[in-house]
Write a protein that holds these residues in place. Structure first.
Motif, PDB file in Angstrom:
ATOM      1  N   ALA A  28       0.834  -1.204   0.000  1.00 15.63           N
ATOM      2  CA  ALA A  28       0.000   0.000   0.000  1.00 15.63           C
ATOM      3  C   ALA A  28       0.870   1.257   0.000  1.00 15.63           C
ATOM      4  O   ALA A  28       0.567   2.221  -0.704  1.00 15.63           O
ATOM      5  N   SER A  29       1.949   1.241   0.755  1.00 11.32           N
ATOM      6  CA  SER A  29       2.850   2.394   0.796  1.00 11.32           C
ATOM      7  C   SER A  29       3.516   2.617  -0.550  1.00 11.32           C
ATOM      8  O   SER A  29       3.642   3.760  -1.010  1.00 11.32           O
ATOM      9  N   MET A  30       3.952   1.538  -1.199  1.00 10.19           N
ATOM     10  CA  MET A  30       4.583   1.671  -2.512  1.00 10.19           C
ATOM     11  C   MET A  30       3.581   2.206  -3.532  1.00 10.19           C
ATOM     12  O   MET A  30       3.915   3.066  -4.355  1.00 10.19           O
ATOM     13  N   ARG A  31       2.359   1.732  -3.466  1.00 12.41           N
ATOM     14  CA  ARG A  31       1.329   2.239  -4.379  1.00 12.41           C
ATOM     15  C   ARG A  31       1.073   3.722  -4.140  1.00 12.41           C
ATOM     16  O   ARG A  31       0.918   4.495  -5.092  1.00 12.41           O
ATOM     17  N   ALA A  32       1.026   4.131  -2.883  1.00 16.54           N
ATOM     18  CA  ALA A  32       0.824   5.549  -2.561  1.00 16.54           C
ATOM     19  C   ALA A  32       1.990   6.386  -3.077  1.00 16.54           C
ATOM     20  O   ALA A  32       1.785   7.487  -3.602  1.00 16.54           O
ATOM     21  N   GLU A  33       3.202   5.879  -2.945  1.00 16.29           N
ATOM     22  CA  GLU A  33       4.361   6.597  -3.471  1.00 16.29           C
ATOM     23  C   GLU A  33       4.261   6.724  -4.990  1.00 16.29           C
ATOM     24  O   GLU A  33       4.571   7.777  -5.553  1.00 16.29           O
ATOM     25  N   ALA A  34       3.820   5.669  -5.653  1.00 17.93           N
ATOM     26  CA  ALA A  34       3.684   5.707  -7.107  1.00 17.93           C
ATOM     27  C   ALA A  34       2.630   6.725  -7.529  1.00 17.93           C
ATOM     28  O   ALA A  34       2.815   7.446  -8.515  1.00 17.93           O
ATOM     29  N   PRO A  71      10.641   0.312  -6.802  1.00 20.91           N
ATOM     30  CA  PRO A  71      10.416   0.727  -5.416  1.00 20.91           C
ATOM     31  C   PRO A  71      11.436   1.740  -4.890  1.00 20.91           C
ATOM     32  O   PRO A  71      11.069   2.715  -4.243  1.00 20.91           O
ATOM     33  N   ARG A  72      12.698   1.528  -5.149  1.00 22.68           N
ATOM     34  CA  ARG A  72      13.716   2.465  -4.651  1.00 22.68           C
ATOM     35  C   ARG A  72      13.633   3.810  -5.354  1.00 22.68           C
ATOM     36  O   ARG A  72      13.811   4.855  -4.739  1.00 22.68           O
ATOM     37  N   GLY A  73      13.377   3.777  -6.634  1.00 16.37           N
ATOM     38  CA  GLY A  73      13.244   5.023  -7.381  1.00 16.37           C
ATOM     39  C   GLY A  73      12.047   5.830  -6.922  1.00 16.37           C
ATOM     40  O   GLY A  73      12.102   7.059  -6.869  1.00 16.37           O
ATOM     41  N   LEU A  74      10.957   5.144  -6.579  1.00 20.04           N
ATOM     42  CA  LEU A  74       9.780   5.840  -6.058  1.00 20.04           C
ATOM     43  C   LEU A  74      10.114   6.547  -4.752  1.00 20.04           C
ATOM     44  O   LEU A  74       9.770   7.718  -4.567  1.00 20.04           O
ATOM     45  N   ALA A  75      10.788   5.840  -3.859  1.00 20.95           N
ATOM     46  CA  ALA A  75      11.158   6.433  -2.568  1.00 20.95           C
ATOM     47  C   ALA A  75      12.048   7.657  -2.774  1.00 20.95           C
ATOM     48  O   ALA A  75      11.882   8.678  -2.093  1.00 20.95           O
ATOM     49  N   ALA A  76      12.960   7.576  -3.724  1.00 14.84           N
ATOM     50  CA  ALA A  76      13.845   8.710  -4.005  1.00 14.84           C
ATOM     51  C   ALA A  76      13.063   9.899  -4.550  1.00 14.84           C
ATOM     52  O   ALA A  76      13.301  11.044  -4.151  1.00 14.84           O
ATOM     53  N   ARG A  77      12.115   9.638  -5.435  1.00 10.70           N
ATOM     54  CA  ARG A  77      11.297  10.723  -6.005  1.00 10.70           C
ATOM     55  C   ARG A  77      10.422  11.377  -4.939  1.00 10.70           C
ATOM     56  O   ARG A  77      10.260  12.592  -4.913  1.00 10.70           O
ATOM     57  N   VAL A  78       9.856  10.561  -4.054  1.00 14.28           N
ATOM     58  CA  VAL A  78       9.035  11.109  -2.965  1.00 14.28           C
ATOM     59  C   VAL A  78       9.899  11.986  -2.063  1.00 14.28           C
ATOM     60  O   VAL A  78       9.504  13.096  -1.696  1.00 14.28           O
TER      61      VAL A  78
END
Length: 77
Positions: free
Chosen positions: A7-13, A43-50
Motif C-alpha cells: 500500500a505504501s509503494m502504491r501511494a508513493e507511485a 520501489p527504490r526510485g519511487l522512494a527517491a522521487r518522494v
C-alpha cells in the motif's frame, strides 16, 4: 511483500504521478498511474522521487501523501 508495504509503494507511485485531486478519478485511472510509475521507477526510485518532492515542496507533500494513501486504499479495495 507485506500488505502495508505494498500500500505504501502504491501511494508513493501515485504521489509521483501527474494525477491530481481535482482530476475525475476512477479506480482504473489510479491503478494505471500506479502501475506505470512502479514500472518506470521501481520501489527504490519511487522512494527517491518522494523524498525529492518532500524536500522541494514540504508545504504540499504531507497533504498530497495523505490523499494518495486514502485514494490508493479506495482504488484497491
Amino acid at each position: 511483500m507485506v500488505v502495508q508495504e505494498l500500500a505504501s509503494m502504491r501511494a508513493e507511485a501515485l504521489f509521483v504521478s501527474d494525477v491530481q485531486r481535482s482530476d475525475p478519478l476512477t479506480a482504473d485511472l489510479v491503478r494505471e498511474a500506479v502501475s506505470q510509475n512502479v514500472r518506470r521507477y521501481g520501489p527504490r526510485g519511487l522512494a527517491a522521487r518522494v523524498a525529492e518532492e518532500y524536500g522541494e515542496h514540504p508545504e504540499c507533500a504531507v497533504g498530497r501523501m495523505s490523499w494518495c494513501l486514502g485514494t490508493v486504499e479506495l482504488a484497491y479495495a
